[in-house]
Design an enzyme around this catalytic site. Structure first.
Site, mmCIF file in Angstrom:
data_model
loop_
_atom_site.group_PDB
_atom_site.id
_atom_site.type_symbol
_atom_site.label_atom_id
_atom_site.label_comp_id
_atom_site.label_asym_id
_atom_site.label_seq_id
_atom_site.Cartn_x
_atom_site.Cartn_y
_atom_site.Cartn_z
ATOM 1 C CE LYS A 1 9.367 -63.043 20.056
ATOM 2 N NZ LYS A 1 9.526 -63.108 18.596
ATOM 3 C CG HIS B 1 9.706 -55.877 19.186
ATOM 4 N ND1 HIS B 1 8.334 -55.713 19.178
ATOM 5 C CD2 HIS B 1 9.976 -56.870 18.303
ATOM 6 C CE1 HIS B 1 7.805 -56.568 18.316
ATOM 7 N NE2 HIS B 1 8.777 -57.275 17.771
ATOM 8 C CB CYS C 1 8.616 -55.298 15.113
ATOM 9 S SG CYS C 1 7.477 -56.364 14.202
ATOM 10 C CG ASP D 1 10.916 -57.270 25.174
ATOM 11 O OD1 ASP D 1 10.823 -58.522 25.286
ATOM 12 O OD2 ASP D 1 10.860 -56.696 24.073
ATOM 13 C CD GLN E 1 14.292 -62.098 20.314
ATOM 14 O OE1 GLN E 1 14.932 -63.129 20.135
ATOM 15 N NE2 GLN E 1 13.160 -61.845 19.655
#
Length: 432
Positions: A240, A137, A380, A214, A217
Site C-alpha cells: 500500500k 477493517h 472489507c 493499524d 492507510q
C-alpha cells in the site's frame, strides 16, 4: 532532528506532477481496456510500483540472492547485509528506537494475527474485554474477535460515527476496568478519516491498556513517528506504500516483543535443538521470522520508503489535500452523487461516494468501461457500512501519481452512469 526527519530530507525530489513517469504501468500506450490511458484510483487496496522498487528487487536477485543468517560465505553475508539494511531503513522511517523492534511480516493482516496469537493470550483472559472501533477493517477486527471467542472475553465496539473518526471521549468511556487491549485504525480505509491516535493511545495508557494500531492507510500519506504516537504496536503493508505485495511490518516496543513466544517455529528461530531438552528461541526479530523470509520483498519495501522520503512528505501531503478537495468539489456538482463523510477534514487520500439509485457495482463497472479503476463494495468493512446504512460505496483512493485531470475524467463518467444489472437483478447483493 529525528530519524524520521532525516529520512524525509535525503533529497528534494521531483514535483509530484512529474512522478508518473517513474511508474512503468503508466508508460505511453498502456491502457485499461477502456477509453484512453489507465486511470488507477484503487490505491487504498494496492499501489503501483515505481522503477526504484522494481530495480531494487531485481537488483537483489541479480547480485545478492542467498539465504540470510544461514551461510558463512560472502554471498550469504551480502544478502544478510541487504536484509539488515532494509530493517534499519524501516526503523528510521518510523523513528523506532531499536532495529529489533521491526519484524517483517506478510502484511498488516499477518501482523495483526501474529499479535492476536502471541500477545493476545498473554493479556486477555476469561471475562476480560478488548476494545475496537466501529470503523475497523476486518483485518483489525476478526483477529480480536476470534481472540475473544477463544479466551472467553468480550469484544467492545466504540462507534465511529458517520465520519469514520473515533471520538476520544467515546473511546475513553469504553476503557472500563476489564479492558486489557485496544485496537484502532490510524486512517479509515473506507472514508479516509484520520483518527487522533496519539490521544487515543494516551487515554488507553492512563488505564494501563496497550494499543495496537493499524497503519495500513497512514504510511503512504503521512510521516509516522511511533515514539511520538507512543504506540505499543503498529502494523502496515508494503504494497500500500508502493512496495511489493506480500510484505509488511510489525513494529512493537522492545520490552513487549522480547517476551513473546514465536508465532511460527522452524529454521532461524533457534541456535540449536535437542530432542529431549527444552527449546530456547533466539531473540526478536529473528524469533518472529521463521524460515526463509521474503528478503527481496524487504529490500523492495525499504526502496519504497526511500522513494516516498525522496518525494518529501510536505509535497505528498499537499498533493493529497489538493486532489481530495478537487474530487469533493467535482463530484459534488453531479446530480445523484453524494460524497460520504468529510474526506477533506483529515485528508487520508480517500473519497468515498454513492450514486443514488445505482448499485455500487454498476458504478464501478461503468467507470471501468471508461478506463478508470476504483473499488466498489464494502471494502472489507461491512460492519461500518452497516452502521452508515449503506449497501456499499465507490471508493476513489489517491496515489502520488494521480492528477486533477484524472478526477475530472471520473466526474465526466459519473455524470453518465445509469442503473445496470446489479441494480435491477441484485439490488441488495454485496461482497468484498
Amino acid at each position: 532532528m529525528t530519524d524520521t526527519a532525516r529520512l524525509g530530507s535525503r533529497r528534494a525530489g521531483p514535483p509530484l506532477e512529474d512522478v508518473r513517469r517513474d511508474f512503468p504501468i503508466f508508460d505511453a500506450g498502456g491502457t485499461a481496456g477502456g477509453d484512453g490511458p489507465l486511470v488507477y484510483l484503487d490505491n487504498a487496496a494496492t499501489t503501483q510500483k515505481p522503477r526504484a522498487v522494481l530495480d531494487a528487487v531485481v537488483g537483489y536477485y541479480s547480485t545478492a540472492n542467498a539465504n540470510v543468517g544461514r551461510g558463512y560465505y560472502r554471498l550469504s553475508m551480502a544478502s544478510t547485509e541487504r536484509y539488515d539494511d532494509a530493517r534499519e531503513t524501516v526503523r528510521a522511517m518510523l523513528n523506532a528506537a531499536h532495529p529489533e523492534e521491526i519484524v517483517f511480516t506478510r502484511g498488516t493482516t499477518d501482523g495483526m494475527n501474529l499479535l492476536a496469537a502471541t500477545f493476545g493470550p498473554r493479556v486477555v483472559g476469561p471475562g476480560d474485554q478488548v476494545v475496537v472501533t466501529g470503523a475497523e477493517h476486518n483485518s483489525n477486527l476478526l483477529p480480536w474477535r476470534r481472540l475473544c471467542e477463544t479466551r472467553g472475553a468480550e469484544l467492545v465496539v466504540v462507534p465511529a460515527g458517520p465520519s469514520g473518526r473515533t471520538a476520544v471521549a467515546d473511546f475513553t468511556t469504553a476503557l472500563g476496568p476489564r479492558v486489557r487491549l485496544a485496537a484502532v485504525a490510524h486512517v479509515s480505509n473506507v472514508l479516509g478519516a484520520v483518527n487522533p491516535v496519539a490521544e487515543l493511545v494516551s487515554a488507553a495508557h492512563r488505564q494501563g491498556v496497550p494499543v495496537v494500531v493499524d497503519g495500513a492507510q497512514a504510511v503512504p500519506h503521512r510521516p509516522v513517528d511511533v515514539r511520538e504516537l507512543d504506540a505499543d504496536f503498529y502494523c502496515f503493508s508494503g504494497h500500500k506504500m508502493y512496495g511489493p505485495t506480500g510484505t509488511g511490518v510489525l513494529y512493537g516496543r522492545r520490552d513487549l516483543l522480547a517476551d513473546l513466544p514465536p508465532y511460527q517455529v522452524g529454521g532461524g528461530t533457534v541456535k540449536g535443538v535437542a530432542h529431549d531438552e527444552p527449546v530456547h528461541y533466539v531473540p526478536v526479530p529473528a524469533r518472529m521470522e521463521a524460515g526463509t523470509p521474503d528478503i527481496a520483498g524487504a529490500v523492495g519495501l525499504a526502496a519504497a520508503a526511500g522513494y516516498l522520503a525522496g518525494l518529501g512528505w510536505t509535497r505528498i501531503r499537499r498533493h493529497d489535500q489538493l486532489l481530495v478537495r478537487h474530487a469533493v468539489d467535482a463530484f459534488g456538482r453531479i446530480d445523484r452523487v453524494r460524497v460520504v463523510g468529510d474526506p477533506a477534514a483529515g485528508c487520508g487520500g480517500i473519497v468515498s461516494l454513492v450514486v443514488e439509485g445505482v448499485h455500487p457495482y454498476d458504478v464501478g463497472g461503468h467507470l471501468d468501461a471508461h478506463g478508470i479503476a476504483v473499488r466498489s463494495g464494502v471494502h472489507c468493512a461491512s460492519t461500518f457500512l452497516d452502521s452508515l446504512g449503506l449497501l456499499g460505496t465507490v471508493r476513489v483512493s489517491l496515489g502520488v501519481y494521480n492528477t486533477a485531470a484524472e478526477l475530472d475524467r471520473v466526474a465526466e463518467a459519473l455524470a453518465t452512469v445509469r442503473p445496470g444489472v446489479w441494480t435491477a437483478e441484485h439490488p441488495t447483493t454485496r461482497f468484498l
